[in-house]
Design an enzyme around this catalytic site. Structure first.
Site, short mmCIF file in Angstrom:
data_model
loop_
_atom_site.label_atom_id
_atom_site.label_comp_id
_atom_site.label_asym_id
_atom_site.label_seq_id
_atom_site.Cartn_x
_atom_site.Cartn_y
_atom_site.Cartn_z
N LYS A 58 23.61 -36.62 -21.11
CA LYS A 58 24.44 -37.89 -22.10
C LYS A 58 25.42 -36.92 -23.00
O LYS A 58 26.30 -36.34 -22.37
CB LYS A 58 23.41 -38.62 -22.86
CG LYS A 58 22.51 -39.57 -21.97
CD LYS A 58 21.61 -40.37 -22.68
CE LYS A 58 20.70 -41.27 -22.04
NZ LYS A 58 19.59 -40.97 -21.69
N ASP A 82 12.27 -37.99 -28.97
CA ASP A 82 13.10 -38.24 -27.88
C ASP A 82 14.75 -38.13 -28.40
O ASP A 82 15.12 -38.83 -29.08
CB ASP A 82 12.72 -39.31 -27.21
CG ASP A 82 13.71 -40.09 -26.09
OD1 ASP A 82 14.64 -38.95 -25.80
OD2 ASP A 82 13.44 -40.89 -25.46
N GLU A 109 7.58 -26.13 -5.68
CA GLU A 109 6.36 -26.68 -6.60
C GLU A 109 5.64 -25.44 -7.10
O GLU A 109 5.63 -24.45 -6.76
CB GLU A 109 5.51 -27.39 -5.71
CG GLU A 109 5.72 -28.69 -5.12
CD GLU A 109 4.59 -29.50 -4.70
OE1 GLU A 109 3.66 -29.05 -4.79
OE2 GLU A 109 5.01 -30.58 -4.10
N TYR A 138 12.25 -26.15 -1.88
CA TYR A 138 10.92 -26.62 -2.47
C TYR A 138 10.59 -25.77 -3.44
O TYR A 138 10.32 -24.51 -2.82
CB TYR A 138 10.17 -27.31 -1.33
CG TYR A 138 9.76 -28.84 -1.56
CD1 TYR A 138 8.85 -29.37 -2.39
CD2 TYR A 138 10.22 -29.81 -0.47
CE1 TYR A 138 8.97 -30.60 -2.57
CE2 TYR A 138 9.85 -31.01 -0.59
CZ TYR A 138 9.21 -31.48 -1.58
OH TYR A 138 8.94 -32.99 -1.81
N THR A 189 16.83 -36.28 -22.10
CA THR A 189 17.79 -35.93 -20.84
C THR A 189 18.80 -34.83 -21.07
O THR A 189 19.04 -34.43 -22.08
CB THR A 189 18.30 -37.38 -20.43
OG1 THR A 189 19.34 -37.80 -21.55
CG2 THR A 189 17.24 -38.35 -20.15
N ARG A 198 22.17 -35.31 -14.09
CA ARG A 198 21.14 -36.20 -14.55
C ARG A 198 19.79 -35.55 -14.24
O ARG A 198 19.30 -35.27 -13.41
CB ARG A 198 20.97 -37.47 -13.64
CG ARG A 198 22.43 -38.10 -13.12
CD ARG A 198 22.89 -39.14 -14.68
NE ARG A 198 21.82 -39.92 -14.84
CZ ARG A 198 22.08 -41.27 -14.75
NH1 ARG A 198 23.07 -41.51 -14.67
NH2 ARG A 198 21.17 -42.03 -14.99
N1 DSN Z 1 18.32 -45.53 -22.55
C1 DSN Z 1 19.34 -45.74 -21.45
C2 DSN Z 1 20.76 -45.60 -22.31
O1 DSN Z 1 20.61 -45.42 -23.32
O2 DSN Z 1 21.60 -45.83 -21.49
C3 DSN Z 1 18.88 -44.60 -20.39
O3 DSN Z 1 17.70 -44.74 -19.89
#
Ligand code: DSN
Length: 425
Positions: free
Chosen positions: A227, A198, A54, A52, A224, A233
């Site tokens: 991808k 984003d 924080e 942990y 994120t 993740r």
């Molecule tokens: N936006 C989704 C995707 O592109 O698969 C993930 O949140």
């Protein structure tokens, strides 16, 4: 690890094995998915899951942070380096919470945010009505041009001038073209808005310099990490130094408790991998593969939103083929080609069974596939469309897809033998 899992919980071991076999024996075309390296997988499954932490390095609310502080600082440094950003927060659990944290760092509930509508390729958290971002903020949504499938920046500017949002969001989940982040930045300046970008889908392409970076043009950049960036993740926020404190407070204690340090550790590893010439090669090949697949799909009579692609993804408008998106995605799944059904701009069909199919090339590129294989996959997709109600033809495509997969094995940690030592179930 897996031996312990097998001994302690054979039921879950077997399911993990089956998922590994599935990922090995399918052509995975969901553009937000990938295969991480063994190093990323090991970091993600390490003892850091036990800790942990924080707070932030040097300012934690729990003791025993001698190592976690060092790891998080390394992750921050690597993020700042590869994205050329002044500040990085590597704690967001994923993209949705990263986006919400970005908005709450710059705006108050009730303020207006303006993002791309979900059916036009935006994300739920860009202010779509069923997302908390569409409930606590006043949400204005822009779309793509009905004639080109691309952004009409004049229209976006007009909408921004009319509605004077506090935040303009750039970035997409199903937009196959390059985004002009500098124009979004200009529009935001003209109307006195903040610009949040984003780049969850394209962050790997941005790091490799294949897609323009929003970092110089946006107040906060959200992404994120799993991808095209090919990490675990997770999520990440990048910003100018002047927003660092607000961003950090918005993530913790604003929205989250303890960061997932095993994920932060794996993000650090993925960022080191992204900072290599090999990663640049991979990112360039993603786009080459996507373009080759798009050209072949066009040859096979598919309509593509915007007419093609500049990035890792392709959006097929299936209306001329008269095949509903869900039916097509399910038939492809039986043919060992995994994609997702998706809305297309101005889709007359409902989101649960829309008119589009979204494809992407990151995972096949990680397996080492190149333009020839991308074209071959496009032909297999066309075969399924031509034989949508003929199961024997779909089975034949499945055999060809399996053969292709066997020629391009996935990273070796996916191969978890079952008792008979068969790899593919
Ligand atoms: N936006 C989704 C995707 O592109 O698969 C993930 O949140």
């Amino acid at each position: 690890m897996l031996t312990a899992l097998e001994q302690y919980d054979p039921q879950i071991y077997e399911l993990v094995r089956q998922e590994g076999a599935r990922q090995s024996a399918c052509v995975r075309l969901i553009p937000s998915e990938n295969y991480v390296s063994r190093a990323v997988m090991q970091a993600s499954g390490s003892c850091l899951t036990n800790k942990y932490s924080e707070g932030y390095p040097g300012k934690r609310y729990y003791e025993g942070q001698q190592v976690t502080d060092l790891i998080e600082v390394v992750a921050q440094q690597r993020a700042r380096k590869v994205f050329k950003a002044e500040h990085a927060n590597v704690q967001p659990y994923s993209g949705s919470v990263a986006n919400l944290a970005a908005y709450l760092a710059l705006a108050q509930p009730g303020d207006t945010i303006m993002g791309l509508a979900l059916p036009h390729g935006g994300h739920l958290t860009h202010g779509w009505k069923v997302s908390v971002t569409g409930k606590i903020f006043k949400s204005m949504q822009y779309g793509v041009s009905p004639s080109t499938g691309r952004f009409d920046y004049d229209q976006i500017r007009d909408l921004a001038k009319k509605n004077r949002p506090t935040i303009i969001i750039s970035g997409c989940t199903a937009y196959p073209r390059e985004i002009d982040f500098d124009i979004f930045g200009q529009i935001a300046k003209e109307v006195g808005a903040y610009h949040v970008s984003d780049i969850a889908h394209i962050s790997g392409l941005v790091v490799a310099g294949i897609h323009k970076s929003p970092v110089p043009y946006a107040d906060i950049v959200s992404t994120t990490t799993h991808k095209t960036l090919r990490g675990p993740r997770g999520g990440m926020l990048l910003c100018k130094a002047e927003y660092a404190e607000k961003v950090d407070k918005s993530v913790f204690p604003g929205l989250q408790g303890g960061p997932h340090m095993h994920t932060v550790t794996a993000i650090a590893v993925a960022l080191a991998e992204a900072d290599t010439p090999e990663f640049g090669e991979y990112a360039r090949q993603i786009v080459k593969n996507s373009k080759a697949m798009a050209e072949k799909l066009l040859e096979c009579g598919f309509n593509l939103v915007s007419g093609g692609t500049d990035n890792h993804l392709i959006l097929i408008d299936l209306r001329n083929k008269n095949i509903p998106g869900k039916k097509f995605a399910k038939a492809l799944d039986r043919a060992r080609i995994v994609a997702n059904y998706n809305t297309v701009p101005n889709d007359p069909a409902p989101p649960a069974n829309p008119s589009g199919l979204r494809l992407g090339t990151p995972a096949i590129t990680t397996r080492g596939m190149k333009e020839d294989q991308a074209r071959q996959i496009a032909s297999l997709i066309a075969s399924v469309a031509d034989n949508i109600d003929k199961e024997s033809a779909i089975e034949q495509v499945a055999k060809e897809a399996l053969l292709l997969c066997s020629q391009f094995p996935v990273p070796d940690h996916f191969i978890i033998p079952n008792k008979e030592n068969r790899i593919i179930s």
